[in-house]
Design a protein around this motif. Structure first.
Motif, mmCIF file in Angstrom:
data_model
loop_
_atom_site.group_PDB
_atom_site.id
_atom_site.type_symbol
_atom_site.label_atom_id
_atom_site.label_comp_id
_atom_site.label_asym_id
_atom_site.label_seq_id
_atom_site.Cartn_x
_atom_site.Cartn_y
_atom_site.Cartn_z
ATOM 1 N N ALA A 186 -10.385 7.695 12.162
ATOM 2 C CA ALA A 186 -11.230 8.432 11.226
ATOM 3 C C ALA A 186 -10.783 8.211 9.789
ATOM 4 O O ALA A 186 -11.614 8.171 8.872
ATOM 5 C CB ALA A 186 -11.207 9.921 11.569
ATOM 6 N N LEU A 187 -9.484 8.049 9.558
ATOM 7 C CA LEU A 187 -8.986 7.867 8.200
ATOM 8 C C LEU A 187 -9.266 6.464 7.666
ATOM 9 O O LEU A 187 -9.783 6.298 6.554
ATOM 10 C CB LEU A 187 -7.472 8.149 8.168
ATOM 11 N N ARG A 188 -8.891 5.459 8.426
ATOM 12 C CA ARG A 188 -9.099 4.074 7.980
ATOM 13 C C ARG A 188 -9.580 3.258 9.175
ATOM 14 O O ARG A 188 -8.761 2.682 9.921
ATOM 15 C CB ARG A 188 -7.802 3.499 7.432
ATOM 16 N N PRO A 189 -10.881 3.202 9.417
ATOM 17 C CA PRO A 189 -11.360 2.450 10.583
ATOM 18 C C PRO A 189 -10.914 0.996 10.568
ATOM 19 O O PRO A 189 -10.718 0.390 11.628
ATOM 20 C CB PRO A 189 -12.888 2.566 10.480
ATOM 21 N N GLU A 190 -10.742 0.435 9.366
ATOM 22 C CA GLU A 190 -10.352 -0.976 9.286
ATOM 23 C C GLU A 190 -8.848 -1.178 9.485
ATOM 24 O O GLU A 190 -8.406 -2.282 9.818
ATOM 25 C CB GLU A 190 -10.780 -1.564 7.935
ATOM 26 N N HIS A 191 -8.053 -0.121 9.251
ATOM 27 C CA HIS A 191 -6.601 -0.227 9.404
ATOM 28 C C HIS A 191 -6.030 1.045 10.043
ATOM 29 O O HIS A 191 -5.266 1.783 9.423
ATOM 30 C CB HIS A 191 -5.923 -0.453 8.046
ATOM 31 N N PRO A 192 -6.362 1.322 11.278
ATOM 32 C CA PRO A 192 -5.788 2.519 11.928
ATOM 33 C C PRO A 192 -4.281 2.407 12.144
ATOM 34 O O PRO A 192 -3.601 3.415 12.327
ATOM 35 C CB PRO A 192 -6.536 2.593 13.266
ATOM 36 N N GLU A 193 -3.777 1.154 12.083
ATOM 37 C CA GLU A 193 -2.330 0.970 12.288
ATOM 38 C C GLU A 193 -1.507 1.482 11.115
ATOM 39 O O GLU A 193 -0.277 1.542 11.196
ATOM 40 C CB GLU A 193 -2.022 -0.506 12.545
ATOM 41 N N VAL A 211 0.861 -1.192 0.000
ATOM 42 C CA VAL A 211 0.000 0.000 0.000
ATOM 43 C C VAL A 211 0.891 1.233 0.000
ATOM 44 O O VAL A 211 1.300 1.718 1.065
ATOM 45 C CB VAL A 211 -0.933 0.002 1.234
ATOM 46 N N PRO A 212 1.268 1.768 -1.175
ATOM 47 C CA PRO A 212 2.147 2.944 -1.209
ATOM 48 C C PRO A 212 1.497 4.207 -0.682
ATOM 49 O O PRO A 212 2.174 5.113 -0.208
ATOM 50 C CB PRO A 212 2.499 3.083 -2.692
ATOM 51 N N LEU A 213 0.156 4.286 -0.748
ATOM 52 C CA LEU A 213 -0.555 5.463 -0.257
ATOM 53 C C LEU A 213 -1.779 5.006 0.519
ATOM 54 O O LEU A 213 -2.762 4.527 -0.049
ATOM 55 C CB LEU A 213 -0.982 6.366 -1.426
ATOM 56 N N ALA A 214 -1.699 5.112 1.856
ATOM 57 C CA ALA A 214 -2.789 4.637 2.709
ATOM 58 C C ALA A 214 -3.884 5.677 2.885
ATOM 59 O O ALA A 214 -5.003 5.326 3.264
ATOM 60 C CB ALA A 214 -2.231 4.230 4.074
ATOM 61 N N PHE A 215 -3.591 6.941 2.642
ATOM 62 C CA PHE A 215 -4.613 7.973 2.803
ATOM 63 C C PHE A 215 -5.706 7.789 1.750
ATOM 64 O O PHE A 215 -5.407 7.696 0.556
ATOM 65 C CB PHE A 215 -4.000 9.362 2.657
ATOM 66 N N PRO A 216 -6.968 7.750 2.155
ATOM 67 C CA PRO A 216 -8.058 7.637 1.164
ATOM 68 C C PRO A 216 -8.217 8.941 0.378
ATOM 69 O O PRO A 216 -7.683 9.990 0.753
ATOM 70 C CB PRO A 216 -9.288 7.347 2.025
ATOM 71 N N GLN A 217 -8.959 8.877 -0.719
ATOM 72 C CA GLN A 217 -9.158 10.056 -1.548
ATOM 73 C C GLN A 217 -9.881 11.171 -0.794
ATOM 74 O O GLN A 217 -9.634 12.353 -1.038
ATOM 75 C CB GLN A 217 -9.952 9.682 -2.805
ATOM 76 N N ASP A 218 -10.761 10.813 0.108
ATOM 77 C CA ASP A 218 -11.504 11.823 0.859
ATOM 78 C C ASP A 218 -10.908 12.049 2.253
ATOM 79 O O ASP A 218 -11.633 12.335 3.215
ATOM 80 C CB ASP A 218 -12.968 11.416 0.985
ATOM 81 N N ALA A 219 -9.589 11.917 2.371
ATOM 82 C CA ALA A 219 -8.936 12.071 3.674
ATOM 83 C C ALA A 219 -9.187 13.457 4.271
ATOM 84 O O ALA A 219 -9.426 13.593 5.482
ATOM 85 C CB ALA A 219 -7.434 11.817 3.541
ATOM 86 N N ASP A 220 -9.147 14.497 3.429
ATOM 87 C CA ASP A 220 -9.371 15.855 3.932
ATOM 88 C C ASP A 220 -10.753 15.966 4.568
ATOM 89 O O ASP A 220 -10.916 16.536 5.654
ATOM 90 C CB ASP A 220 -9.258 16.868 2.799
ATOM 91 N N ARG A 221 -11.770 15.401 3.895
ATOM 92 C CA ARG A 221 -13.138 15.503 4.395
ATOM 93 C C ARG A 221 -13.325 14.679 5.660
ATOM 94 O O ARG A 221 -14.016 15.103 6.594
ATOM 95 C CB ARG A 221 -14.113 15.033 3.308
ATOM 96 N N ARG A 222 -12.704 13.505 5.736
ATOM 97 C CA ARG A 222 -12.857 12.666 6.922
ATOM 98 C C ARG A 222 -12.290 13.345 8.168
ATOM 99 O O ARG A 222 -12.922 13.347 9.224
ATOM 100 C CB ARG A 222 -12.161 11.322 6.704
ATOM 101 N N ILE A 223 -11.102 13.903 8.038
ATOM 102 C CA ILE A 223 -10.510 14.574 9.199
ATOM 103 C C ILE A 223 -11.217 15.895 9.472
ATOM 104 O O ILE A 223 -11.369 16.303 10.627
ATOM 105 C CB ILE A 223 -9.004 14.801 8.960
ATOM 106 N N GLY A 224 -11.686 16.563 8.420
ATOM 107 C CA GLY A 224 -12.376 17.829 8.615
ATOM 108 C C GLY A 224 -13.658 17.707 9.404
ATOM 109 O O GLY A 224 -14.122 18.696 9.984
ATOM 110 N N ARG A 225 -14.255 16.503 9.427
ATOM 111 C CA ARG A 225 -15.482 16.300 10.188
ATOM 112 C C ARG A 225 -15.236 16.192 11.691
ATOM 113 O O ARG A 225 -16.177 16.285 12.476
ATOM 114 C CB ARG A 225 -16.206 15.040 9.700
ATOM 115 N N LEU A 226 -13.987 15.967 12.102
ATOM 116 C CA LEU A 226 -13.698 15.855 13.532
ATOM 117 C C LEU A 226 -13.855 17.214 14.196
ATOM 118 O O LEU A 226 -13.461 18.246 13.665
ATOM 119 C CB LEU A 226 -12.268 15.339 13.743
ATOM 120 N N ASN A 227 -14.431 17.195 15.386
ATOM 121 C CA ASN A 227 -14.654 18.428 16.128
ATOM 122 C C ASN A 227 -13.319 19.032 16.560
ATOM 123 O O ASN A 227 -12.503 18.383 17.204
ATOM 124 C CB ASN A 227 -15.525 18.141 17.357
ATOM 125 N N GLY A 228 -13.078 20.283 16.185
ATOM 126 C CA GLY A 228 -11.841 20.976 16.555
ATOM 127 C C GLY A 228 -10.886 21.159 15.408
ATOM 128 O O GLY A 228 -9.884 21.867 15.550
#
Length: 421
Positions: free
Chosen positions: A268-275, A97-114
């Motif tokens: 928030a980025l990868r619930p199935e693979h937070p590691e 997996v050369p790039l683990a960040f999903p395409q909507d990474a900005d939106r996923r983290i942007g939904r977190l409070n703060g």
């Protein structure tokens, strides 16, 4: 009437023990020391200069260190305390997996409070012959080996950009793989781009990118000023996923939310693979302040110590010269009954008085320096009262130590030999 003579005790020969020993009161000692200092005011001032510098440096160092350390919290809160870095480690699947960040990474983290802004970025791996130029590859002139960064719109926003011309690319450019670029002012100057009115382009290898913005400054990631920034989706389409250097995410948060965001971001980025991710919260501001304070104190206290040593040597040298010049005076005092301890006390008092005066003047100058620097920088001066109170005692101790050997040397001069000089 016959006068009767008054009775008087019989005379006896005086004995050595009957001679009253001379004494020197504290009042007389102080007067003699002050007279010795004022007798040569220019020499006394130059002698005390070393102590003035040493004690002044001591006060200035501790005061400026405390003042600077008190400002670290505010500066830390403004930038570092609101920044979280998320690294793409890939975990055990890094090779697959050369790039683990999903395409909507900005939106996923942007939904977190703060979270105020967040985005993915990485350094694009270019070939040895791929350079950045402001003319087509067939044009004349060698290209620049500028750094090309793939950055999502959120990453550019999280960096806190300020533009001298143009603007940043947005989600539309990223979603449609537009070949647009934002460059730093230094890169623009090297490429000869001075205005965006002509819609200039930069060529990365043989791929053109229209320059839509020139960065003047950023709050975070100053290396962006030396880079050519292109949308993340465009970089993936042209050059593929990250190569040697894995992607990262820059997250800007509200004050106090950084620790919580760092804990929640991997899930928030990868619930199935937070590691796959490693979130780095900002360091403790107390540790940062302590480290900066210790570094400044160690560096400048060494300088203050050198100044104090110079002052000690100066006072000792001048006092020793005064002993040699006043040999006749010392002999006369000894002949009139002064003891060796009186001579020692007199010269010790003179050197101690010089050290005390130097300590008082140095304390005043050091305090004034701290206040002046704080006023220029628009800081609040911070000086420990205990430091100010102990600084004159430091100068006094310096003078006392400096006068030990000259005073002992003066007390050892034989009276008869002193009078013959």
């Amino acid at each position: 009437m016959k006068r009767v003579p008054r009775w008087r005790p019989p005379l006896r020969r005086a004995r050595p023990g009957d001679v009253r020993r001379s004494s020197l009161s504290a009042r007389d000692l102080g007067a003699e020391a002050l007279a010795g200092v004022l007798q040569r005011p220019a020499r006394s001032a130059l002698t005390a200069l070393g102590t003035v510098l040493g004690v002044g440096s001591f006060i200035a160092v501790l005061g400026l260190t405390g003042t600077a350390a008190s400002q670290i919290d505010a500066r830390f809160n403004e930038l570092t305390a609101t920044e979280v870095a998320v690294e793409d480690t890939g975990g055990s699947d890094a090779a697959r997996v050369p790039l683990a960040f999903p395409q909507d990474a900005d939106r996923r983290i942007g939904r977190l409070n703060g979270v105020t802004a967040a985005g993915v970025f990485w350094r694009v791996r270019l070939g040895a012959e791929q350079t950045v130029r402001s003319a087509p590859p067939a044009g004349a002139g060698a290209g620049e080996r500028a750094q090309v960064m793939a950055a999502s719109p959120g990453a550019l926003q999280a960096a806190g950009p300020r533009f001298s011309q143009g603007r940043a690319y947005d989600a539309y450019h990223d979603g449609h793989r537009e070949q647009v670029a934002v460059i730093g002012s230094a890169t623009a100057a090297r490429l000869g781009i001075t205005t965006l009115r002509t819609q200039p382009a930069v060529f990365v290898g043989d791929v053109p990118f229209t320059v839509i913005g020139i960065l003047d400054d950023v709050d975070r990631k100053p290396e962006l000023l030396m880079s050519v920034l292109v949308p993340r989706s465009t970089a993936e389409h042209v050059w593929g996923p990250p190569g040697d250097e894995r992607a990262k995410m820059l997250v800007a948060t509200r004050l106090g939310a950084a620790g919580q965001i760092a804990a929640e971001a991997p899930v928030a980025l990868r619930p199935e693979h937070p590691e796959y991710f490693k979130a780095l919260p900002p360091p403790d501001p107390r540790t940062l302040r302590s480290g900066v304070g210790d570094d400044l104190s160690q560096l400048f206290l060494l300088l203050a110590g050198v100044c104090l040593i110079i002052g000690t040597v100066g006072i000792a040298n001048t006092t020793l010269v005064a002993v040699m010049e006043r040999t006749g005076e010392i002999g006369l005092r000894r002949a009139l009954g002064a003891r060796g301890s009186h001579i020692t006390a007199q010269f010790l008092a003179e050197s101690t008085l010089l050290g005390l005066l130097g300590g008082l003047v140095g304390t005043s100058l050091g305090t004034a320096t701290v206040v002046a620097v704080a006023a220029v920088r628009e800081w609040t001066p911070v000086i420990d009262p205990l430091t100010v109170a102990s600084a004159p005692a430091l100068g006094l101790t310096t003078g006392l130590l400096a006068g030990l050997y000259p005073a002992w040397r003066a007390s050892r001069i034989p009276p008869a030999e002193a009078l013959r000089r």
